[in-house]
Design a protein around this motif. Sequence first.
Motif, short mmCIF file in Angstrom:
data_model
loop_
_atom_site.label_atom_id
_atom_site.label_comp_id
_atom_site.label_asym_id
_atom_site.label_seq_id
_atom_site.Cartn_x
_atom_site.Cartn_y
_atom_site.Cartn_z
N GLU A 57 51.30 37.78 43.08
CA GLU A 57 50.33 38.68 43.69
C GLU A 57 49.42 37.89 44.63
O GLU A 57 48.93 36.81 44.29
CB GLU A 57 49.49 39.33 42.59
CG GLU A 57 48.49 40.34 43.09
CD GLU A 57 47.76 41.00 41.94
OE1 GLU A 57 48.23 42.07 41.48
OE2 GLU A 57 46.73 40.44 41.49
N THR A 59 46.05 38.20 47.43
CA THR A 59 44.96 38.97 48.02
C THR A 59 44.75 38.44 49.43
O THR A 59 44.58 37.23 49.63
CB THR A 59 43.67 38.83 47.19
OG1 THR A 59 43.91 39.37 45.90
CG2 THR A 59 42.52 39.58 47.84
N THR A 69 45.14 43.60 48.11
CA THR A 69 45.96 42.87 47.14
C THR A 69 47.34 43.49 47.14
O THR A 69 47.49 44.71 47.10
CB THR A 69 45.33 42.93 45.74
OG1 THR A 69 44.03 42.31 45.81
CG2 THR A 69 46.17 42.19 44.72
N SER A 71 51.74 42.76 45.93
CA SER A 71 52.59 42.03 44.99
C SER A 71 54.05 42.17 45.38
O SER A 71 54.38 42.71 46.44
CB SER A 71 52.33 42.51 43.57
OG SER A 71 52.47 43.89 43.47
#
Length: 118
Positions: A57, A59, A69, A71
């Motif tokens: 993940e 940001t 954010t 992923s």
Amino acid sequence: MHKVNLADKLAQFSTHWDPHVVANYNDNDIMVVKFQGEYPFHKHDTTDDFFLVLEGEVTMEYDAHESVTFSAGEIVVVPAGVVHRPRAEHEVKVLLIEPKGEPNSGDSDRAPAPKPHI
């Protein structure tokens, strides 16, 4: 005219913030990289910045916009001229696309990575 296994390429190095070119597409480098921690704020004046998270993940922080954010399986494209920095609490694996010769550090004081071909 051959396939590229991204997991195999990522297994060839352990450093962070050190993109490795795995293929070329037109005048672009397709790279894999591992992130952990935060990169300095920077911008690329003449090109967008493409990020596809393969694992983990990220940001993306901006100086003038709300952070995003994202992923595995998600992308963020940072438009040219937008000040940004990627940050990852834990190691993340990312695919990047940038024009050949574009320094990954943009206008920051950080030295650009060499971007070796693997």
